[in-house]
Scaffold this motif. Structure first.
Motif, PDB file in Angstrom:
ATOM      1  N   LYS A 192       0.636 -34.221 -21.018  1.00 33.90           N
ATOM      2  CA  LYS A 192       1.021 -34.878 -19.663  1.00 33.90           C
ATOM      3  C   LYS A 192       1.117 -36.273 -19.979  1.00 33.90           C
ATOM      4  O   LYS A 192       0.366 -36.787 -20.530  1.00 33.90           O
ATOM      5  CB  LYS A 192       0.179 -34.763 -18.485  1.00 33.90           C
ATOM      6  N   THR A 215       8.714 -32.258 -16.308  1.00 36.40           N
ATOM      7  CA  THR A 215       8.372 -31.880 -14.971  1.00 36.40           C
ATOM      8  C   THR A 215       9.320 -32.570 -14.260  1.00 36.40           C
ATOM      9  O   THR A 215       9.060 -34.046 -14.154  1.00 36.40           O
ATOM     10  CB  THR A 215       6.886 -31.976 -14.712  1.00 36.40           C
ATOM     11  N   THR A 266      14.992 -27.477 -18.798  1.00 39.70           N
ATOM     12  CA  THR A 266      13.646 -26.298 -18.892  1.00 39.70           C
ATOM     13  C   THR A 266      14.150 -25.255 -19.789  1.00 39.70           C
ATOM     14  O   THR A 266      13.461 -24.672 -20.220  1.00 39.70           O
ATOM     15  CB  THR A 266      13.801 -25.585 -17.315  1.00 39.70           C
ATOM     16  N   ASN A 291      10.617 -26.509 -21.255  1.00 34.78           N
ATOM     17  CA  ASN A 291      10.023 -27.420 -20.481  1.00 34.78           C
ATOM     18  C   ASN A 291       9.623 -28.949 -21.283  1.00 34.78           C
ATOM     19  O   ASN A 291       8.771 -29.191 -21.374  1.00 34.78           O
ATOM     20  CB  ASN A 291       8.686 -26.990 -19.940  1.00 34.78           C
TER      21      ASN A 291
END
Length: 387
Positions: free
Chosen positions: A6, A40, A33, A37
């Motif tokens: 992240k 996000t 995606t 991915n």
């Protein structure tokens, strides 16, 4: 919070509406995606704002760029000061900042932002108000930080006086009244620092270092790693002689007058400062939390206005674009850039030339902002440089 995948970085981008804006969103979502991915994503809805003339928008674009830099600097200052104030609990800093690792930023902050700023139709007039609000936070922070730092500095100075080696530290909390012969016309008690390795010499020698030393008048009052603090009583007129002789043996006489009033005042001052600091700590942390949130929301607001203005300048009227917020995965950022480029390169036939061209393009400040065929702003939520 897995630092590996992240990012605390978000990309706020916009692309023109296809047949509908929903389609633009679906296309982006599918593209990012499809390859495992890459990011996000969430929609970032910016209501239609009243658009002035092109000139006004170009002027506003410059003004917003300056405001963006200013608000970001204030957000970072508040965050960094929160880290300074929380001292030993730096790990708690992230909890206290609502930009916690980014998760909260996407969901909560942006929802909060949307709720708080049901834009009025003339929201492009908000720029002076945003500046005023954030400027107020900046000024308040300076005043509060200065007061708290002052207090902290004074307290640290006193604490420093009460620590350190026996040669320099305050002895107020070590010695007692009964360690001294006080109010004598002839006798005086000295304090001597004796290195531990020389202690046996001290016991053997101190009574003979000068005439008129009171026999068996020396005791160890305190010790640190290296030395003992000893007292010794002798006649006043022998003091100079004693000091001189003691130095030859590496016994250091401390310059110290026993003064109860002074020592009591020092202690009280320390307690007062310590209590004051504790009293100010809670309200200060609360103020930082609230104002961090305010400044952060203002920052997102500025980004939204920038996306709106830039999208209108790039994609033209009527207003028809979809803004989207992407949180890239660290490992695949390069791939994400390529996917976005393929998706949107048709928007700008000259984009291919621009990307490699270090030349200046009118109305484009390359030094400040990378250029892509889509509207792009970065929101970097890594707000702390942990020292």
């Amino acid at each position: 919070q897995d630092k590996g995948t992240k990012m605390t970085e978000f990309w706020l981008i916009s692309a023109p509406g296809e047949k509908t804006c929903q389609q633009t969103w679906e296309k982006l979502h599918a593209a990012t995606t499809r390859h495992n991915n890459l990011s996000t994503n969430s929609k970032f809805n910016i209501p239609d704002l009243k658009v002035g003339t092109l000139d006004v928008l170009v002027g506003l674009s410059d003004e917003l760029a300056k405001l963006d830099a200013f608000v970001e600097s204030v957000v970072k200052k508040v965050a960094q000061y929160m880290a300074d104030v929380l001292e030993d609990s730096k790990d708690k800093v992230q909890e206290n900042l609502l930009a916690n690792g980014g998760k909260v930023v996407t969901k909560d902050v942006l929802q909060k932002w949307q709720a708080k700023h049901e834009f009025s139709s003339s929201s492009l007039d908000a720029v002076p108000f945003l500046f005023k609000g954030v400027n107020q936070i900046d000024n308040d922070l300076k005043a509060r930080a200065s007061a708290y730092n002052n207090l902290k500095g004074n307290l640290q100075n006193l604490e420093r006086k009460n620590a350190g080696s026996l040669l320099t530290r305050s002895l107020a909390d070590i010695v007692k009244k009964e360690d001294f012969v006080l109010d004598s016309e002839y006798l005086v008690t000295l304090l001597v620092i004796v290195p531990k390795g020389n202690y046996n010499d001290w016991v053997k020698q101190y009574e003979t270092l000068a005439e008129m030393v009171v026999p068996r008048s020396s005791n160890v009052l305190f010790e640190d790693q290296d030395s003992y603090l000893c007292n010794v009583t002798l006649f006043r007129k022998a003091v100079d002689d004693f000091k001189h002789k003691a130095r030859e043996y590496k016994f250091m006489v401390r310059d110290f007058q026993y003064n109860e009033e002074e020592m009591k005042a020092d202690k009280e001052e320390m307690n007062r400062l310590s209590t004051d600091k504790k009293k100010q700590f809670g309200p200060l942390v609360r103020w930082l939390k609230v104002n961090f949130s305010e400044a952060f929301i203002a920052w997102i607001h500025v980004k939204a206005l920038r996306v709106f203005v830039e999208s209108v300048l790039r994609y033209g009227l009527p207003v028809n674009f979809q803004a989207m917020l992407l949180q890239p995965n660290k490992k695949t950022m390069k791939k994400l850039r390529e996917v976005l480029y393929d998706l949107y390169k048709h928007l700008d036939s000259s984009a291919a030339a621009i990307i490699d061209a270090p030349m200046d393009i009118p109305g484009l400040n390359l030094s400040q902002q990378e250029y892509y065929p889509y509207v792009y702003y970065k929101i970097d939520c890594n707000l702390l440089e942990f020292k």
